[in-house]
Design an enzyme around this catalytic site. Structure first.
Site, PDB file in Angstrom:
ATOM      1  N   PHE A 190      36.772  22.828  90.809  1.00  0.00           N
ATOM      2  CA  PHE A 190      37.629  23.412  91.847  1.00  0.00           C
ATOM      3  C   PHE A 190      38.376  24.648  91.363  1.00  0.00           C
ATOM      4  O   PHE A 190      38.805  25.488  92.160  1.00  0.00           O
ATOM      5  CB  PHE A 190      38.605  22.368  92.410  1.00  0.00           C
ATOM      6  N   LYS A 191      38.528  24.785  90.056  1.00  0.00           N
ATOM      7  CA  LYS A 191      39.323  25.899  89.533  1.00  0.00           C
ATOM      8  C   LYS A 191      38.720  27.268  89.856  1.00  0.00           C
ATOM      9  O   LYS A 191      39.431  28.266  89.857  1.00  0.00           O
ATOM     10  CB  LYS A 191      39.528  25.736  88.039  1.00  0.00           C
ATOM     11  N   ASP A 192      37.403  27.311  90.122  1.00  0.00           N
ATOM     12  CA  ASP A 192      36.791  28.584  90.510  1.00  0.00           C
ATOM     13  C   ASP A 192      37.454  29.160  91.755  1.00  0.00           C
ATOM     14  O   ASP A 192      37.576  30.379  91.889  1.00  0.00           O
ATOM     15  CB  ASP A 192      35.298  28.377  90.841  1.00  0.00           C
TER      16      ASP A 192
END
Ligand code: PLP
Length: 473
Positions: free
Chosen positions: A116-118
């Site tokens: 999810f950090k993208d």
């Protein structure tokens, strides 16, 4: 919007200063001076719009000023999330996939590094590039600690920023091989992977100390890529809106179940709620490193040892973003937050008042999953639906089912956040299913490319010299 410190009464700063800045006054974190709100019909009017369009509406009140016009924001969002950019491999960016009548998965792993950090970091890098455009030749040094996924997402996003060096500290032992290779095989001589002999908390403490040395931070042009940077939280709040708007208009407010380590992703849900999104509960789901679980159960934050788990990105005891919630919970008084955080640093614990503990429980619920519960959830979800989920997602789904079975959540749909692609954690998946999901084509090269990595002791002086030596400022 202006941004203030959770720990001091210093003058508020602009969004640009906040995004390019390090720690806020008194060693605190930046937080908006107030929460902008949307009325229910304004939120409803976003139904059916693209991720980029909804993001534009959510981010505008936080970011628009002399340094960023409406057009700039729309351009940056299109560059990040526009369907023709193909940075994310699904047009909706964060699709909602039904699991059962009352439960669905919010898939957040369709970006270049499969976690999810993208989503936030791809935007953060473009925003920083915009803010720095035509500015003096100030060195730009991205600095962060990673428990596994932040590092590669930051490297893939920030490598595009002009003249930037990127330093990522990771715990030498406790990350998966795939996670490590995603960082260490990145083909750029401006990316420096530092393997610290210690835990993620040690890495995060080193980064926080480096950032709080304001003369060093200024000279080297440090920009934090951890969720210390409020831009990350802000962008993550967007998918709470898109997910809620993907449910039928007649549905009751959803509860979100969020696998949690640093309290960043779940705090983004809190931001969405503060902005007016109707949410049943935000569920804080932890593994056996359960400091947050214990806080929401008892009102006391008490540090314990980190024990490696099958969900390594949540092997954390010092959840830095919790301080932002604490600021709101205790009445937005930086003196109270400073006092509690000092106690935590000195004695390893603090307690909130009974009234504040009850207030926290009206927003958040909590649950935890052991390693064996994580494995059995991966297996049962596969048996029931054919879906392979990653161990972090499994922690969330274990907690989601437990709370749903006990009727401990308000009535309404449950949305569980799927935080990473299962192929990043082949060993744990193999334990559950006796096979491992294949790495997507795009990731296969990391298995054979050479790794670039610098092992360093958990020692501030050595880390500081290493970074200064390379940046040469
Ligand atoms: C980072 C991460 C988490 C924890 O998120 P926080 O924002 O730190 O709470 C959970 N799962 C995965 C897969 C992650 O990469």
């Amino acid at each position: 919007m202006k941004y203030i410190s959770t720990r001091s009464l210093d003058d508020p700063v602009s969004a640009r200063q906040m995004a390019l800045g390090t720690l806020a006054g008194g060693g605190g974190l930046y937080i908006p001076q107030s929460w902008p709100t949307l009325l229910a019909p304004e939120i409803e009017a976003l139904r059916g719009h693209s991720f980029a369009a909804i993001a534009g509406r959510i981010l505008a009140p936080f970011l628009l000023d002399d340094h960023l016009t409406d057009q700039d924001l729309a351009f940056l969002l299109d560059q990040t999330f526009g369907p023709t950019q193909k940075i994310f491999n699904v047009p909706g960016i964060a699709p909602l996939v039904p699991l059962s009548e009352s439960m669905s998965l919010l898939e957040l792993f369709h970006g270049p590094t499969l976690a999810f950090k993208d989503i936030a970091l791809q935007f953060l890098a473009r925003l920083i590039d915009h803010y720095l455009k035509n500015k003096d030749n100030r060195p730009v040094t991205f600095l962060g600690a990673t428990s596994g996924d932040t590092g590669s997402a930051a490297i893939h996003a920030c490598a595009g920023v002009k003249n930037a060096n990127i330093f990522i500290l990771h715990p030498a032992k406790n990350i998966s091989e795939i996670q490590r290779r995603q960082m260490t095989t990145f083909p750029s001589s401006r990316v420096f992977n530092i393997a610290i002999e210690g835990t993620f908390d040690d890495c995060q403490a080193l980064v926080k100390t480096l950032l709080s040395d304001s003369s060093l931070a200024g000279r080297l042009g440090f920009i934090p890529i951890n969720s210390i940077n409020f831009i990350r939280i802000l962008v993550q709040s967007v998918y709470y809106f898109t997910a809620a708007l993907a449910l039928p208009a007649s549905s009751l407010p959803p509860s979100f179940v969020v696998p949690t380590g640093n309290f960043g992703n779940v705090f983004a849900g809190y931001v969405a709620r503060q902005m007016g999104l109707k949410i049943g509960r935000l569920v804080v789901a932890t593994n056996h490193n359960d400091i947050l679980y214990r806080f929401f159960k008892t009102g006391e934050m008490a540090i314990d040892r980190v024990i490696p788990s099958y969900s390594p990105s949540m092997d954390i005891q010092v959840s830095s973003n919790f301080e932002r919630f604490l600021f709101d919970l205790t009445g937005r008084d930086p003196r109270i937050v400073s006092h509690l955080m000092d106690g935590f640093k000195q004695r390893g614990n603090f307690r909130v008042t009974t009234a504040d503990h009850i207030k926290a429980g009206s927003v958040f619920a909590t649950g935890r999953a052991s390693n064996s519960q994580t494995v059995s959830t991966i297996k049962s979800i596969y048996d029931e639906t054919g879906l392979v989920i990653d161990p972090h997602t499994a922690v969330g789904l274990h907690v989601a089912r437990e709370l749903a079975d006990a009727s401990s959540l308000p009535p309404g749909p449950i949305i569980a956040l799927a935080c990473a692609h299962p192929s990043k954690f082949p060993d744990t998946i193999h334990k559950a299913l006796s096979f491992s999901p294949p790495l997507p084509e795009s990731l296969r090269p990391i298995l054979t490319l050479p790794e670039r990595i610098t092992p360093i002791r958990n020692d501030l002086g050595i880390v500081k010299n290493y970074i200064s030596g390379i940046v040469g400022a």
